[in-house]
Design a protein around this motif. Structure first.
Motif, PDB file in Angstrom:
ATOM      1  N   ALA A   1       0.818  -1.215   0.000  1.00  0.00           N
ATOM      2  CA  ALA A   1       0.000   0.000   0.000  1.00  0.00           C
ATOM      3  C   ALA A   1       0.851   1.264   0.000  1.00  0.00           C
ATOM      4  O   ALA A   1       0.419   2.304  -0.484  1.00  0.00           O
ATOM      5  CB  ALA A   1      -0.932  -0.004   1.208  1.00  0.00           C
ATOM      6  N   SER A   2       2.059   1.181   0.525  1.00  0.00           N
ATOM      7  CA  SER A   2       2.943   2.343   0.607  1.00  0.00           C
ATOM      8  C   SER A   2       3.997   2.356  -0.510  1.00  0.00           C
ATOM      9  O   SER A   2       5.014   3.030  -0.389  1.00  0.00           O
ATOM     10  CB  SER A   2       3.643   2.369   1.966  1.00  0.00           C
ATOM     11  OG  SER A   2       4.423   1.191   2.129  1.00  0.00           O
ATOM     12  N   GLU A   3       3.730   1.644  -1.593  1.00  0.00           N
ATOM     13  CA  GLU A   3       4.675   1.590  -2.704  1.00  0.00           C
ATOM     14  C   GLU A   3       4.001   2.044  -3.996  1.00  0.00           C
ATOM     15  O   GLU A   3       2.794   1.895  -4.166  1.00  0.00           O
ATOM     16  CB  GLU A   3       5.208   0.171  -2.895  1.00  0.00           C
ATOM     17  CG  GLU A   3       6.050  -0.327  -1.749  1.00  0.00           C
ATOM     18  CD  GLU A   3       6.543  -1.747  -1.974  1.00  0.00           C
ATOM     19  OE1 GLU A   3       7.682  -2.024  -1.585  1.00  0.00           O
ATOM     20  OE2 GLU A   3       5.776  -2.578  -2.521  1.00  0.00           O
ATOM     21  N   ALA A   4       4.831   2.561  -4.881  1.00  0.00           N
ATOM     22  CA  ALA A   4       4.359   2.978  -6.198  1.00  0.00           C
ATOM     23  C   ALA A   4       5.511   2.871  -7.175  1.00  0.00           C
ATOM     24  O   ALA A   4       6.680   2.866  -6.790  1.00  0.00           O
ATOM     25  CB  ALA A   4       3.848   4.415  -6.161  1.00  0.00           C
ATOM     26  N   VAL A   5       5.189   2.783  -8.434  1.00  0.00           N
ATOM     27  CA  VAL A   5       6.184   2.837  -9.508  1.00  0.00           C
ATOM     28  C   VAL A   5       5.718   3.931 -10.450  1.00  0.00           C
ATOM     29  O   VAL A   5       4.661   3.793 -11.069  1.00  0.00           O
ATOM     30  CB  VAL A   5       6.296   1.486 -10.251  1.00  0.00           C
ATOM     31  CG1 VAL A   5       7.260   1.603 -11.423  1.00  0.00           C
ATOM     32  CG2 VAL A   5       6.734   0.384  -9.291  1.00  0.00           C
ATOM     33  N   PRO A   6       6.434   5.066 -10.491  1.00  0.00           N
ATOM     34  CA  PRO A   6       7.702   5.356  -9.825  1.00  0.00           C
ATOM     35  C   PRO A   6       7.514   5.567  -8.315  1.00  0.00           C
ATOM     36  O   PRO A   6       6.457   6.008  -7.862  1.00  0.00           O
ATOM     37  CB  PRO A   6       8.171   6.651 -10.497  1.00  0.00           C
ATOM     38  CG  PRO A   6       6.922   7.321 -10.949  1.00  0.00           C
ATOM     39  CD  PRO A   6       5.968   6.200 -11.305  1.00  0.00           C
ATOM     40  N   ALA A   7       8.568   5.255  -7.557  1.00  0.00           N
ATOM     41  CA  ALA A   7       8.520   5.326  -6.096  1.00  0.00           C
ATOM     42  C   ALA A   7       8.197   6.728  -5.591  1.00  0.00           C
ATOM     43  O   ALA A   7       7.555   6.884  -4.546  1.00  0.00           O
ATOM     44  CB  ALA A   7       9.845   4.846  -5.507  1.00  0.00           C
ATOM     45  N   SER A   8       8.591   7.748  -6.320  1.00  0.00           N
ATOM     46  CA  SER A   8       8.351   9.133  -5.897  1.00  0.00           C
ATOM     47  C   SER A   8       6.869   9.495  -5.887  1.00  0.00           C
ATOM     48  O   SER A   8       6.481  10.526  -5.340  1.00  0.00           O
ATOM     49  CB  SER A   8       9.108  10.099  -6.805  1.00  0.00           C
ATOM     50  OG  SER A   8       8.635   9.994  -8.145  1.00  0.00           O
ATOM     51  N   ALA A   9       6.021   8.652  -6.463  1.00  0.00           N
ATOM     52  CA  ALA A   9       4.588   8.939  -6.523  1.00  0.00           C
ATOM     53  C   ALA A   9       3.877   8.736  -5.187  1.00  0.00           C
ATOM     54  O   ALA A   9       2.813   9.300  -4.959  1.00  0.00           O
ATOM     55  CB  ALA A   9       3.917   8.086  -7.592  1.00  0.00           C
ATOM     56  N   PHE A  10       4.466   7.941  -4.277  1.00  0.00           N
ATOM     57  CA  PHE A  10       3.838   7.766  -2.967  1.00  0.00           C
ATOM     58  C   PHE A  10       4.080   9.025  -2.154  1.00  0.00           C
ATOM     59  O   PHE A  10       5.209   9.458  -1.979  1.00  0.00           O
ATOM     60  CB  PHE A  10       4.382   6.538  -2.230  1.00  0.00           C
ATOM     61  CG  PHE A  10       3.724   6.334  -0.894  1.00  0.00           C
ATOM     62  CD1 PHE A  10       2.437   5.832  -0.821  1.00  0.00           C
ATOM     63  CD2 PHE A  10       4.375   6.669   0.279  1.00  0.00           C
ATOM     64  CE1 PHE A  10       1.813   5.663   0.410  1.00  0.00           C
ATOM     65  CE2 PHE A  10       3.754   6.503   1.512  1.00  0.00           C
ATOM     66  CZ  PHE A  10       2.472   6.000   1.579  1.00  0.00           C
ATOM     67  N   TYR A  11       3.012   9.644  -1.660  1.00  0.00           N
ATOM     68  CA  TYR A  11       3.116  10.906  -0.936  1.00  0.00           C
ATOM     69  C   TYR A  11       3.340  10.669   0.551  1.00  0.00           C
ATOM     70  O   TYR A  11       2.564   9.971   1.201  1.00  0.00           O
ATOM     71  CB  TYR A  11       1.849  11.739  -1.141  1.00  0.00           C
ATOM     72  CG  TYR A  11       1.846  13.016  -0.356  1.00  0.00           C
ATOM     73  CD1 TYR A  11       2.715  14.048  -0.686  1.00  0.00           C
ATOM     74  CD2 TYR A  11       0.987  13.194   0.718  1.00  0.00           C
ATOM     75  CE1 TYR A  11       2.724  15.232   0.035  1.00  0.00           C
ATOM     76  CE2 TYR A  11       0.982  14.375   1.446  1.00  0.00           C
ATOM     77  CZ  TYR A  11       1.857  15.386   1.096  1.00  0.00           C
ATOM     78  OH  TYR A  11       1.863  16.555   1.821  1.00  0.00           O
ATOM     79  N   HIS A  12       4.401  11.266   1.054  1.00  0.00           N
ATOM     80  CA  HIS A  12       4.716  11.226   2.487  1.00  0.00           C
ATOM     81  C   HIS A  12       4.389  12.597   3.055  1.00  0.00           C
ATOM     82  O   HIS A  12       5.063  13.585   2.720  1.00  0.00           O
ATOM     83  CB  HIS A  12       6.200  10.933   2.740  1.00  0.00           C
ATOM     84  CG  HIS A  12       6.642   9.611   2.202  1.00  0.00           C
ATOM     85  ND1 HIS A  12       6.494   8.448   2.907  1.00  0.00           N
ATOM     86  CD2 HIS A  12       7.212   9.262   1.022  1.00  0.00           C
ATOM     87  CE1 HIS A  12       6.960   7.438   2.198  1.00  0.00           C
ATOM     88  NE2 HIS A  12       7.394   7.909   1.044  1.00  0.00           N
ATOM     89  N   ALA A  13       3.367  12.680   3.896  1.00  0.00           N
ATOM     90  CA  ALA A  13       2.977  13.961   4.490  1.00  0.00           C
ATOM     91  C   ALA A  13       4.090  14.451   5.413  1.00  0.00           C
ATOM     92  O   ALA A  13       4.709  13.674   6.143  1.00  0.00           O
ATOM     93  CB  ALA A  13       1.685  13.815   5.275  1.00  0.00           C
ATOM     94  N   LYS A  14       4.345  15.732   5.356  1.00  0.00           N
ATOM     95  CA  LYS A  14       5.352  16.347   6.220  1.00  0.00           C
ATOM     96  C   LYS A  14       4.754  16.558   7.598  1.00  0.00           C
ATOM     97  O   LYS A  14       3.626  17.011   7.728  1.00  0.00           O
ATOM     98  CB  LYS A  14       5.810  17.698   5.646  1.00  0.00           C
ATOM     99  CG  LYS A  14       6.251  17.635   4.192  1.00  0.00           C
ATOM    100  CD  LYS A  14       7.554  16.888   4.048  1.00  0.00           C
ATOM    101  CE  LYS A  14       8.087  16.966   2.647  1.00  0.00           C
ATOM    102  NZ  LYS A  14       7.763  15.901   1.757  1.00  0.00           N
ATOM    103  N   ALA A  15       5.523  16.225   8.624  1.00  0.00           N
ATOM    104  CA  ALA A  15       5.066  16.419  10.002  1.00  0.00           C
ATOM    105  C   ALA A  15       5.103  17.906  10.347  1.00  0.00           C
ATOM    106  O   ALA A  15       6.020  18.623   9.956  1.00  0.00           O
ATOM    107  CB  ALA A  15       5.942  15.639  10.964  1.00  0.00           C
ATOM    108  N   HIS A  16       4.070  18.351  11.039  1.00  0.00           N
ATOM    109  CA  HIS A  16       4.015  19.752  11.475  1.00  0.00           C
ATOM    110  C   HIS A  16       4.746  19.896  12.790  1.00  0.00           C
ATOM    111  O   HIS A  16       4.586  19.090  13.688  1.00  0.00           O
ATOM    112  CB  HIS A  16       2.561  20.210  11.628  1.00  0.00           C
ATOM    113  CG  HIS A  16       1.817  20.198  10.331  1.00  0.00           C
ATOM    114  ND1 HIS A  16       2.033  21.125   9.358  1.00  0.00           N
ATOM    115  CD2 HIS A  16       0.851  19.362   9.855  1.00  0.00           C
ATOM    116  CE1 HIS A  16       1.243  20.886   8.329  1.00  0.00           C
ATOM    117  NE2 HIS A  16       0.519  19.796   8.600  1.00  0.00           N
ATOM    118  N   ALA A  17       5.545  20.939  12.901  1.00  0.00           N
ATOM    119  CA  ALA A  17       6.326  21.173  14.130  1.00  0.00           C
ATOM    120  C   ALA A  17       5.487  21.816  15.191  1.00  0.00           C
ATOM    121  O   ALA A  17       4.513  22.412  14.989  1.00  0.00           O
ATOM    122  CB  ALA A  17       7.527  22.057  13.808  1.00  0.00           C
TER     123      ALA A  17
END
Length: 82
Positions: free
Chosen positions: A66-82
């Motif tokens: 579920a956390s993989e895609a081709v191309p790999a850059s297509a999986f979105y990783h949300a940025k943590a808020h400080a």
């Protein structure tokens, strides 16, 4: 599956198609702040879906997690808020 844990995908690379390991997901278009409305897509019994906002073609690939895609850059990783 819709909600907080729904995988999100982006197409900053302008890929012709993106292979993903889930059939229920969200397309966000490009990475923020250039994203389009985050739209929930469900392939149902099919194996592909086209985003109505950015026309990205997503294809289901059962060999991916579920956390993989081709191309790999297509999986979105949300940025943590400080």
């Amino acid at each position: 599956m819709h909600g907080e844990g729904t995988p999100k995908f982006t197409n900053d690379a302008g890929a012709v198609e993106i292979r993903i390991g889930v059939k229920e997901f969200e397309c966000i278009g490009a990475n923020p702040p250039f994203d389009h409305p985050h739209i929930f897509l469900d392939m149902g019994r099919g194996v592909e879906s086209i985003c109505p906002y950015c026309s990205t073609l997503y294809k289901f690939d059962a060999t991916l997690k579920a956390s993989e895609a081709v191309p790999a850059s297509a999986f979105y990783h949300a940025k943590a808020h400080a």
